[in-house]
Each structure stands twice: as C-alpha cells, then as structure tokens.
Design a protein around this motif. Sequence first.
Motif, PDB file in Angstrom:
ATOM      1  N   THR A  48      25.952  56.843  85.991  1.00  0.00           N
ATOM      2  CA  THR A  48      24.506  56.656  85.852  1.00  0.00           C
ATOM      3  C   THR A  48      23.739  57.926  86.203  1.00  0.00           C
ATOM      4  O   THR A  48      22.858  58.354  85.455  1.00  0.00           O
ATOM      5  N   SER A  49      24.080  58.552  87.307  1.00  0.00           N
ATOM      6  CA  SER A  49      23.359  59.771  87.693  1.00  0.00           C
ATOM      7  C   SER A  49      23.653  60.916  86.724  1.00  0.00           C
ATOM      8  O   SER A  49      22.760  61.714  86.421  1.00  0.00           O
ATOM      9  N   SER A  50      24.861  60.995  86.184  1.00  0.00           N
ATOM     10  CA  SER A  50      25.185  62.031  85.194  1.00  0.00           C
ATOM     11  C   SER A  50      24.379  61.848  83.915  1.00  0.00           C
ATOM     12  O   SER A  50      23.850  62.816  83.354  1.00  0.00           O
ATOM     13  N   ILE A  51      24.282  60.611  83.457  1.00  0.00           N
ATOM     14  CA  ILE A  51      23.507  60.321  82.246  1.00  0.00           C
ATOM     15  C   ILE A  51      22.045  60.706  82.450  1.00  0.00           C
ATOM     16  O   ILE A  51      21.408  61.287  81.577  1.00  0.00           O
ATOM     17  N   PHE A  52      21.482  60.370  83.620  1.00  0.00           N
ATOM     18  CA  PHE A  52      20.084  60.708  83.870  1.00  0.00           C
ATOM     19  C   PHE A  52      19.887  62.214  84.033  1.00  0.00           C
ATOM     20  O   PHE A  52      18.851  62.752  83.646  1.00  0.00           O
ATOM     21  N   HIS A  92      17.470  64.454  81.670  1.00  0.00           N
ATOM     22  CA  HIS A  92      16.467  65.389  82.180  1.00  0.00           C
ATOM     23  C   HIS A  92      16.600  66.753  81.490  1.00  0.00           C
ATOM     24  O   HIS A  92      15.599  67.373  81.121  1.00  0.00           O
ATOM     25  N   LEU A  93      17.822  67.209  81.304  1.00  0.00           N
ATOM     26  CA  LEU A  93      18.067  68.478  80.614  1.00  0.00           C
ATOM     27  C   LEU A  93      17.574  68.411  79.163  1.00  0.00           C
ATOM     28  O   LEU A  93      16.921  69.335  78.676  1.00  0.00           O
ATOM     29  N   LEU A  94      17.861  67.312  78.483  1.00  0.00           N
ATOM     30  CA  LEU A  94      17.401  67.146  77.098  1.00  0.00           C
ATOM     31  C   LEU A  94      15.874  67.107  77.033  1.00  0.00           C
ATOM     32  O   LEU A  94      15.275  67.646  76.098  1.00  0.00           O
ATOM     33  N   ASP A  95      15.234  66.475  78.022  1.00  0.00           N
ATOM     34  CA  ASP A  95      13.763  66.493  78.097  1.00  0.00           C
ATOM     35  C   ASP A  95      13.254  67.926  78.188  1.00  0.00           C
ATOM     36  O   ASP A  95      12.280  68.295  77.522  1.00  0.00           O
ATOM     37  N   GLY A 101      13.138  69.455  74.972  1.00  0.00           N
ATOM     38  CA  GLY A 101      12.331  68.746  73.990  1.00  0.00           C
ATOM     39  C   GLY A 101      13.124  67.945  72.973  1.00  0.00           C
ATOM     40  O   GLY A 101      12.666  67.750  71.842  1.00  0.00           O
ATOM     41  N   LYS A 102      14.297  67.461  73.360  1.00  0.00           N
ATOM     42  CA  LYS A 102      15.145  66.710  72.437  1.00  0.00           C
ATOM     43  C   LYS A 102      14.879  65.209  72.561  1.00  0.00           C
ATOM     44  O   LYS A 102      14.839  64.643  73.660  1.00  0.00           O
ATOM     45  N   ASN A 103      14.695  64.548  71.421  1.00  0.00           N
ATOM     46  CA  ASN A 103      14.499  63.105  71.356  1.00  0.00           C
ATOM     47  C   ASN A 103      15.838  62.427  71.662  1.00  0.00           C
ATOM     48  O   ASN A 103      16.830  62.702  71.001  1.00  0.00           O
ATOM     49  N   HIS A 104      15.851  61.556  72.658  1.00  0.00           N
ATOM     50  CA  HIS A 104      17.111  60.907  73.023  1.00  0.00           C
ATOM     51  C   HIS A 104      16.868  59.543  73.655  1.00  0.00           C
ATOM     52  O   HIS A 104      15.774  59.242  74.106  1.00  0.00           O
ATOM     53  N   THR A 105      17.928  58.742  73.658  1.00  0.00           N
ATOM     54  CA  THR A 105      17.920  57.414  74.254  1.00  0.00           C
ATOM     55  C   THR A 105      19.180  57.261  75.089  1.00  0.00           C
ATOM     56  O   THR A 105      20.234  57.773  74.730  1.00  0.00           O
ATOM     57  N   ILE A 106      19.049  56.550  76.188  1.00  0.00           N
ATOM     58  CA  ILE A 106      20.195  56.224  77.043  1.00  0.00           C
ATOM     59  C   ILE A 106      20.548  54.764  76.766  1.00  0.00           C
ATOM     60  O   ILE A 106      19.672  53.900  76.787  1.00  0.00           O
ATOM     61  N   PHE A 107      21.809  54.484  76.503  1.00  0.00           N
ATOM     62  CA  PHE A 107      22.247  53.117  76.228  1.00  0.00           C
ATOM     63  C   PHE A 107      23.296  52.699  77.246  1.00  0.00           C
ATOM     64  O   PHE A 107      24.285  53.394  77.446  1.00  0.00           O
ATOM     65  N   LEU A 146      16.883  55.925  89.492  1.00  0.00           N
ATOM     66  CA  LEU A 146      17.157  57.338  89.207  1.00  0.00           C
ATOM     67  C   LEU A 146      16.463  57.817  87.938  1.00  0.00           C
ATOM     68  O   LEU A 146      16.375  59.005  87.678  1.00  0.00           O
ATOM     69  N   ASP A 147      15.983  56.881  87.121  1.00  0.00           N
ATOM     70  CA  ASP A 147      15.327  57.228  85.853  1.00  0.00           C
ATOM     71  C   ASP A 147      13.853  56.867  85.936  1.00  0.00           C
ATOM     72  O   ASP A 147      13.460  55.779  85.533  1.00  0.00           O
ATOM     73  N   PRO A 148      13.015  57.763  86.429  1.00  0.00           N
ATOM     74  CA  PRO A 148      11.605  57.426  86.609  1.00  0.00           C
ATOM     75  C   PRO A 148      10.856  57.212  85.295  1.00  0.00           C
ATOM     76  O   PRO A 148       9.803  56.596  85.287  1.00  0.00           O
ATOM     77  N   TYR A 149      11.378  57.689  84.172  1.00  0.00           N
ATOM     78  CA  TYR A 149      10.671  57.580  82.902  1.00  0.00           C
ATOM     79  C   TYR A 149      11.105  56.372  82.086  1.00  0.00           C
ATOM     80  O   TYR A 149      10.558  56.115  81.034  1.00  0.00           O
ATOM     81  N   LYS A 150      12.113  55.642  82.546  1.00  0.00           N
ATOM     82  CA  LYS A 150      12.587  54.423  81.891  1.00  0.00           C
ATOM     83  C   LYS A 150      12.895  54.634  80.410  1.00  0.00           C
ATOM     84  O   LYS A 150      12.410  53.929  79.544  1.00  0.00           O
ATOM     85  N   LYS A 151      13.729  55.619  80.121  1.00  0.00           N
ATOM     86  CA  LYS A 151      14.116  55.931  78.750  1.00  0.00           C
ATOM     87  C   LYS A 151      15.448  55.289  78.396  1.00  0.00           C
ATOM     88  O   LYS A 151      16.238  55.876  77.692  1.00  0.00           O
ATOM     89  N   PHE A 152      15.701  54.109  78.879  1.00  0.00           N
ATOM     90  CA  PHE A 152      17.003  53.514  78.646  1.00  0.00           C
ATOM     91  C   PHE A 152      16.888  52.177  77.925  1.00  0.00           C
ATOM     92  O   PHE A 152      15.846  51.535  77.925  1.00  0.00           O
TER      93      PHE A 152
END
Length: 84
Positions: A34-38, A42-45, A48-54, A66-72
């Motif tokens: 989980t922390s690695s994915i987040f 953050h690096l992709l943000d 400026g890369k459009n991405h989703t966490i599944f 750990l994901d303050p922006y809730k991009k999952f």
Amino acid sequence: MLNAKANIKKIESAITRSERIMLVTHNNPDIDATSSIFAISHLLDHFGKNHTIFFKQNPAKYLLALDPYKKFIMEENGGDTFRT
C-alpha cells in the motif's frame, strides 16, 4: 542482463509515453504494498501523469490514510461496487 540504468531508462520511457496508468497491488495488500503504491502515485503526480490505483481486495482502512487525495478504486462485494 540489462544494468540498472538501462532498466530505469526503459521504465522512464514507458511512463513518458503513457497517457493513463493503472497501479495494482497483490491480493490482500499489506503496508509495504500500500505505501509503495501511494509513493509511486505521488511520483506520477509530480510528473503530471494521469493514473488510478486499483485494489482488488480492500487494504486495511488505516492504510488508506496514506493517500490524502483518495485516487483509488476498491473492488467490493465480488466486483459489484467500486468506490473512488
């Protein structure tokens, strides 16, 4: 076998060419996954890369902090519902 610098260049090239990226963990994601994915998110943000966490299976709720922006997206109830 390619050296580390060559591997990094290949990854960088693939990310640069991509318009949308999906990050996926293994089943029953633990704190390392989980922390690695987040961190990658953050690096992709930053780039400026459009991405989703599944998450196929929901990680522990305390890990989602750990994901303050809730991009999952989390699969729940056998795939019937998704939450973003």
